[in-house]
Design an enzyme around this catalytic site. Structure first.
Site, mmCIF file in Angstrom:
data_model
loop_
_atom_site.group_PDB
_atom_site.id
_atom_site.type_symbol
_atom_site.label_atom_id
_atom_site.label_comp_id
_atom_site.label_asym_id
_atom_site.label_seq_id
_atom_site.Cartn_x
_atom_site.Cartn_y
_atom_site.Cartn_z
ATOM 1 N N ARG A 85 33.662 35.496 38.499
ATOM 2 C CA ARG A 85 33.979 34.498 37.462
ATOM 3 C C ARG A 85 35.488 34.324 37.312
ATOM 4 O O ARG A 85 36.252 35.281 37.466
ATOM 5 C CB ARG A 85 33.339 34.841 36.116
ATOM 6 C CG ARG A 85 34.026 35.811 35.184
ATOM 7 C CD ARG A 85 33.893 37.252 35.590
ATOM 8 N NE ARG A 85 32.554 37.680 35.964
ATOM 9 C CZ ARG A 85 31.646 38.172 35.130
ATOM 10 N NH1 ARG A 85 31.940 38.306 33.876
ATOM 11 N NH2 ARG A 85 30.481 38.580 35.579
ATOM 12 N N ILE B 53 35.035 44.504 40.373
ATOM 13 C CA ILE B 53 35.514 44.126 41.707
ATOM 14 C C ILE B 53 36.561 43.050 41.457
ATOM 15 O O ILE B 53 36.237 41.959 40.966
ATOM 16 C CB ILE B 53 34.389 43.562 42.603
ATOM 17 C CG1 ILE B 53 33.187 44.506 42.616
ATOM 18 C CG2 ILE B 53 34.902 43.333 44.023
ATOM 19 C CD1 ILE B 53 31.952 43.925 43.287
ATOM 20 N N LYS C 233 38.720 36.290 37.274
ATOM 21 C CA LYS C 233 38.944 36.558 38.704
ATOM 22 C C LYS C 233 38.446 37.960 39.047
ATOM 23 O O LYS C 233 39.197 38.806 39.555
ATOM 24 C CB LYS C 233 40.420 36.398 39.085
ATOM 25 C CG LYS C 233 40.920 34.964 38.925
ATOM 26 C CD LYS C 233 42.395 34.885 39.261
ATOM 27 C CE LYS C 233 42.953 33.516 39.006
ATOM 28 N NZ LYS C 233 42.752 32.548 40.045
ATOM 29 N N HIS C 234 37.209 38.208 38.665
ATOM 30 C CA HIS C 234 36.592 39.472 39.018
ATOM 31 C C HIS C 234 35.074 39.335 38.938
ATOM 32 O O HIS C 234 34.553 38.345 38.405
ATOM 33 C CB HIS C 234 37.091 40.609 38.112
ATOM 34 C CG HIS C 234 36.815 40.406 36.662
ATOM 35 N ND1 HIS C 234 37.804 40.161 35.744
ATOM 36 C CD2 HIS C 234 35.659 40.404 35.972
ATOM 37 C CE1 HIS C 234 37.260 40.022 34.551
ATOM 38 N NE2 HIS C 234 35.959 40.158 34.661
ATOM 39 N N ALA C 235 34.392 40.348 39.451
ATOM 40 C CA ALA C 235 32.932 40.449 39.318
ATOM 41 C C ALA C 235 32.632 41.838 38.774
ATOM 42 O O ALA C 235 33.497 42.725 38.777
ATOM 43 C CB ALA C 235 32.259 40.244 40.676
#
Ligand code: TYD
Length: 134
Positions: free
Chosen positions: A95, A120, A48-50
């Site tokens: 992702r 992010i 749950k981040h980029a």
């Protein structure tokens, strides 16, 4: 969508199998960091981040899990379930990892050292960044 599945060359014989990973050869960047995830549980999601400035290759050494990949326009789901396939994820890709098998082991090769500042972690901010930088 800046991701691809890479089939790794397998050296196998009656003793078992071996895969070699080399930076700037079968791994498309210089490897600066390796980490692994284990003792996973099916009911817990990760990721749950980029990353603004990070490329990664993820290999399910053992077990399986599903990756959700999102470039801000398209969202795709893929399963990682083979030790001879690496998932390459480029920069600026959201992702999420879910549906882990019990005790799944993921090995991750990264192009940069760990830097929390280049994450992010908020999906709204990710969409904002995508729309302002492209
Ligand atoms: P986290 O980003 O939540 O993992 P995932 O991407 O699997 O959801 O990371 C878990 C913790 O580990 C968090 O406190 C940051 C830390 N961490 C490091 O210190 N170094 C690293 O290389 C990584 C990937 C994480």
């Amino acid at each position: 969508m800046d991701y691809k599945l890479i089939n790794m060359k397998v050296f196998g014989d009656e003793r078992g199998k071996l895969i070699s990973l080399e930076g700037n050869r079968n791994i498309p960047f210089e490897i600066k960091r390796v980490y692994y995830i284990y003792d996973t549980m099916p009911d817990f999601e990760r990721g749950k981040h980029a990353h603004k400035n990070l490329e990664q290759i993820i290999i399910a050494i053992d077990g399986s899990c599903q990756f959700v990949l999102d470039d801000g326009k398209t969202r795709e789901e893929i399963w990682l379930n083979r030790p001879d396939v690496g998932l390459y994820i480029g920069k600026n890709m959201w992702r999420e990892m879910r549906h882990f098998s019990y005790g799944c082991k993921l090995m991750i090769l990264a192009s940069e050292y760990y830097d929390e500042k280049e994450y992010i972690r908020d999906y709204g901010k990710f969409i904002e960044e995508i729309n302002t930088s492209f």
